[in-house]
Design a protein around this motif. Structure first.
Motif: not given
Length: 326
Positions: A281-284, A54, A58, A286-287
């Motif tokens: 990072r929001p997507e990181v 994850q 990035p 959240s995962r």
């Protein structure tokens, strides 16, 4: 402790070395100019590997170079650590580790030393441990579990991910703190441990929240408490171990990055800055949250202090519980 010396005691060669070390080389200023190898101290598919990948995505973008994940499982990460300790200190070989590697080094002889041979980059993320039992066990709280264990000494067993693993020492920490006697059943990894937990052959375990909570939601396991400082977002109704009458009982499966000792400071600082951006990072985020993990991205000096604290805590537990190498 600070040792005072006169200037005459410092040889000219040593003084020159200090000067050169203080000045970042041109290669460090241009870093990176080629792909970066990230040695992960676990096999593919586990919690550590999940967090590493994850962050690697990035990180590749921010560094402008591919970050290649290289899984090297075995000996709780010791195989990966030995390999990484021998790499050139140029920032092109890094290691991603978990708390399990620190615990392993306390009771096992290794050819490397985490403090001597590595430079901390950052604690990247952390996931609290969760105390779970098989639903057939007639307990609902930590107090119930302690009373049940005391009523039948050495009858209650627990699963761990191996001898001298974090799960092993965490449960011995619980047994010592509660005055109970538990039977240790070591397994080769989380999957095997959970298999026997779900079947009822094993009564209880301390494992990372991310690895067990899906089974708690499906009611295949019963959660008793979580070993974090505050209640977890994934299970806000679940009390902490401290709330349950176990002061100071904190157990976290953290994940972090190290570089070989001697890696230039500008490289360490660049890596830390990019890790901060990656976990924010929001997507990181959240995962990671889906796996019960929270991004940390601590500064190198903070991670160094955390490593020392972890080693001191688990060394004490290993001594009290008489945990020895296989």
């Amino acid at each position: 402790m600070r040792v005072m010396r006169s200037k005459r005691q410092i040889p000219a060669v040593a003084a020159l070395a200090i000067t050169l070390a203080a000045a970042p080389p041109q290669a460090a200023a241009q870093y990176p100019t080629k792909p970066v190898r990230l040695i992960v101290s676990s096999g593919a598919g586990g919690g550590l590997d999940f967090v590493a990948r994850q962050v690697a995505i990035p990180l590749s973008e921010f560094l402008g170079q591919t970050v290649v994940v290289d899984n090297r499982a075995g000996a709780s990460g010791s195989i990966a650590a030995e390999l990484a300790s021998q790499a050139a200190p140029d920032g092109y070989t890094l290691m991603f580790l978990s708390a399990s590697l620190v615990v392993y080094g306390i009771v096992n002889k290794t050819r490397y030393d985490l403090q001597r041979d590595f430079a901390p980059v950052s604690q990247v993320a952390a996931a609290p441990y969760m105390l779970t039992v098989h639903p057939a066990l007639p307990v609902k709280t930590v107090k119930d579990l302690i009373a049940y264990a005391k009523s039948a000494p050495s009858k209650l067993n627990y699963a761990s991910t191996g001898n001298a693993s974090l799960a092993h020492l965490a449960t011995e920490f619980f047994a010592y703190s509660s005055g109970t006697q538990l039977v240790h059943i070591p397994y080769k990894g989380v999957g095997a441990a959970l298999g026997d937990m779900l079947s009822g052959r094993v009564h209880m375990s301390f494992l990372s929240a991310g690895s067990v909570y899906s089974h708690v939601r499906s009611q295949k396991l019963k959660a008793i408490a979580i070993a974090s400082a505050t209640r977890a977002k994934m299970a806000p109704d679940l009390p902490t171990m401290v709330e349950s009458g176990m002061p100071g009982f904190l157990v976290t499966q953290w994940h972090g990055m190290l570089a070989p000792r001697g890696t230039p400071r500008p490289v360490i600082e660049r890596l830390h800055r990019e890790i901060v951006k990656a976990v924010q990072r929001p997507e990181v985020a959240s995962r990671l949250a889906l796996d019960g993990t929270e991004g940390i991205a601590s500064a190198p000096q903070e991670f160094a202090a955390h490593l020392r604290s972890e080693r001191e805590q688990w060394a004490k537990v290993a001594k009290v519980a008489n945990v020895r190498a296989d």
